[in-house]
Design a protein around this motif. Structure first.
Motif, short mmCIF file in Angstrom:
data_model
loop_
_atom_site.label_atom_id
_atom_site.label_comp_id
_atom_site.label_asym_id
_atom_site.label_seq_id
_atom_site.Cartn_x
_atom_site.Cartn_y
_atom_site.Cartn_z
N ALA A 142 41.73 -55.98 93.06
CA ALA A 142 41.26 -56.05 91.66
C ALA A 142 42.06 -57.08 90.87
O ALA A 142 42.75 -56.77 89.92
CB ALA A 142 41.36 -54.67 91.01
N THR A 143 41.96 -58.33 91.29
CA THR A 143 42.70 -59.39 90.60
C THR A 143 41.80 -60.28 89.76
O THR A 143 42.29 -61.08 88.98
CB THR A 143 43.44 -60.28 91.62
OG1 THR A 143 42.49 -60.84 92.50
CG2 THR A 143 44.49 -59.49 92.36
N ARG A 144 40.51 -60.13 89.91
CA ARG A 144 39.58 -61.00 89.20
C ARG A 144 38.63 -60.16 88.35
O ARG A 144 37.97 -59.27 88.85
CB ARG A 144 38.80 -61.85 90.18
CG ARG A 144 38.00 -62.91 89.53
CD ARG A 144 37.34 -63.80 90.59
NE ARG A 144 37.02 -65.06 89.99
CZ ARG A 144 37.57 -66.20 90.31
NH1 ARG A 144 38.46 -66.24 91.25
NH2 ARG A 144 37.23 -67.30 89.70
N ILE A 145 38.57 -60.47 87.08
CA ILE A 145 37.70 -59.75 86.15
C ILE A 145 36.72 -60.76 85.57
O ILE A 145 37.11 -61.82 85.09
CB ILE A 145 38.52 -59.11 85.01
CG1 ILE A 145 39.54 -58.15 85.58
CG2 ILE A 145 37.61 -58.43 84.00
CD1 ILE A 145 40.64 -57.82 84.62
N LEU A 146 35.44 -60.42 85.61
CA LEU A 146 34.39 -61.27 85.06
C LEU A 146 33.66 -60.47 83.99
O LEU A 146 33.17 -59.39 84.26
CB LEU A 146 33.43 -61.72 86.16
CG LEU A 146 32.34 -62.69 85.74
CD1 LEU A 146 32.94 -64.00 85.25
CD2 LEU A 146 31.40 -62.95 86.90
N GLN A 147 33.63 -61.01 82.81
CA GLN A 147 32.98 -60.34 81.68
C GLN A 147 31.89 -61.25 81.13
O GLN A 147 32.14 -62.40 80.77
CB GLN A 147 34.00 -60.02 80.60
CG GLN A 147 33.45 -59.27 79.43
CD GLN A 147 34.52 -58.95 78.40
OE1 GLN A 147 35.62 -59.49 78.45
NE2 GLN A 147 34.20 -58.09 77.48
N ASP A 148 30.66 -60.73 81.08
CA ASP A 148 29.52 -61.47 80.57
C ASP A 148 28.95 -60.69 79.39
O ASP A 148 28.41 -59.60 79.56
CB ASP A 148 28.47 -61.63 81.68
CG ASP A 148 27.34 -62.56 81.29
OD1 ASP A 148 27.38 -63.13 80.18
OD2 ASP A 148 26.42 -62.73 82.11
N VAL A 149 29.09 -61.24 78.19
CA VAL A 149 28.66 -60.56 76.97
C VAL A 149 27.49 -61.33 76.38
O VAL A 149 27.57 -62.53 76.16
CB VAL A 149 29.81 -60.49 75.93
CG1 VAL A 149 29.35 -59.82 74.67
CG2 VAL A 149 31.02 -59.80 76.53
N GLN A 150 26.39 -60.61 76.12
CA GLN A 150 25.22 -61.19 75.48
C GLN A 150 25.10 -60.57 74.09
O GLN A 150 24.91 -59.36 73.97
CB GLN A 150 23.95 -60.91 76.29
CG GLN A 150 23.97 -61.51 77.67
CD GLN A 150 24.00 -63.03 77.64
OE1 GLN A 150 23.39 -63.66 76.81
NE2 GLN A 150 24.74 -63.61 78.58
N SER A 151 25.20 -61.37 73.06
CA SER A 151 25.19 -60.87 71.69
C SER A 151 24.07 -61.58 70.92
O SER A 151 24.05 -62.80 70.83
CB SER A 151 26.55 -61.15 71.03
OG SER A 151 26.52 -60.77 69.69
N ASP A 152 23.13 -60.80 70.39
CA ASP A 152 22.02 -61.33 69.60
C ASP A 152 22.00 -60.63 68.25
O ASP A 152 22.22 -59.43 68.16
CB ASP A 152 20.67 -61.08 70.29
CG ASP A 152 20.47 -61.95 71.51
OD1 ASP A 152 21.28 -62.86 71.72
OD2 ASP A 152 19.52 -61.71 72.27
N LEU A 153 21.70 -61.39 67.21
CA LEU A 153 21.61 -60.84 65.86
C LEU A 153 20.37 -61.40 65.19
O LEU A 153 20.13 -62.60 65.21
CB LEU A 153 22.84 -61.23 65.03
CG LEU A 153 22.74 -60.93 63.54
CD1 LEU A 153 23.10 -59.48 63.26
CD2 LEU A 153 23.60 -61.85 62.73
N SER A 154 19.56 -60.51 64.62
CA SER A 154 18.41 -60.91 63.82
C SER A 154 18.52 -60.22 62.47
O SER A 154 18.83 -59.03 62.39
CB SER A 154 17.10 -60.47 64.48
OG SER A 154 16.84 -61.23 65.62
N PHE A 155 18.28 -60.99 61.42
CA PHE A 155 18.35 -60.45 60.06
C PHE A 155 17.22 -61.06 59.24
O PHE A 155 16.99 -62.27 59.28
CB PHE A 155 19.70 -60.79 59.41
CG PHE A 155 19.75 -60.49 57.94
CD1 PHE A 155 19.96 -59.20 57.49
CD2 PHE A 155 19.54 -61.49 57.01
CE1 PHE A 155 19.99 -58.92 56.14
CE2 PHE A 155 19.56 -61.22 55.65
CZ PHE A 155 19.78 -59.93 55.21
N GLY A 156 16.53 -60.23 58.51
CA GLY A 156 15.48 -60.71 57.62
C GLY A 156 15.57 -59.97 56.29
O GLY A 156 15.94 -58.80 56.25
N GLY A 157 15.24 -60.66 55.22
CA GLY A 157 15.31 -60.02 53.92
C GLY A 157 14.38 -60.67 52.92
O GLY A 157 13.97 -61.82 53.08
#
Length: 172
Positions: A142-157
């Motif tokens: 356990a020496t290698r850590i891979l993190q894949d983060v997908q972040s989406d934001l939608s805003f309407g007003g």
């Protein structure tokens, strides 16, 4: 009337940090030597398109603003002689739209309607290679850590306003 603006920026930084810490707390005594170097490269582009139309007692304004940013990090940390490699890639896509309609009612008042929509997409990919988790989960692989983060934001007003001007100076 049409307005168009575009900006492109590219930067690259190489950062270095060397530190030496000596800990002494009763029976616990150790020395920590850190040598850090990391490279950061950044590309950024921003563009804006603005369309406006004026009438006798009204106006209409629309704009679209977009931006794209790419960031790459290449890090090498040395902690008490143990190397830790961290690599990261971040992207950000932003798209913002706005529409504003103004209707003049008389010389002192107006009606304003404004609509806005924003969309942001920001994926991040981080690769960390060190021995921290080998002792925590008792697994030497356990020496290698891979993190894949997908972040989406939608805003309407939508905002509706009635504006009225008041005269502060009245004759008595």
């Amino acid at each position: 009337k049409i307005k168009l603006v575009t900006i492109f920026n590219q930067t690259q930084n190489r950062n270095y940090l060397d530190s030496y810490y000596n800990f002494n707390d009763g029976n616990t005594q150790f020395t920590n030597i850190e040598n850090k170097s990391w490279k950061q490269s950044l590309q950024n582009i921003v563009g804006k398109v603005e369309l406006s139309k004026s009438y006798k007692k009204a106006s209409l304004l629309f704009y679209n603003k977009f931006s794209k940013m790419d960031e790459n990090n290449d890090n090498r940390f040395l902690f008490n002689g143990i190397e830790n490699f961290q690599n990261g890639k971040t992207e950000q896509w932003t798209n913002e739209n706005s529409l504003v309609y103004t209707q003049k009612i008389d010389s002192l008042s107006a009606f304003v309607a404004a609509a806005r929509y924003i969309y942001i997409k920001r994926p991040q990919l981080v690769n960390d290679q060190n021995n921290t988790f080998t002792s925590i989960i008792n697994d030497p692989s356990a020496t290698r850590i891979l993190q894949d983060v997908q972040s989406d934001l939608s805003f309407g007003g939508l905002k509706l306003s009635y504006l009225k001007s008041y005269n502060e100076f009245k004759k008595i």
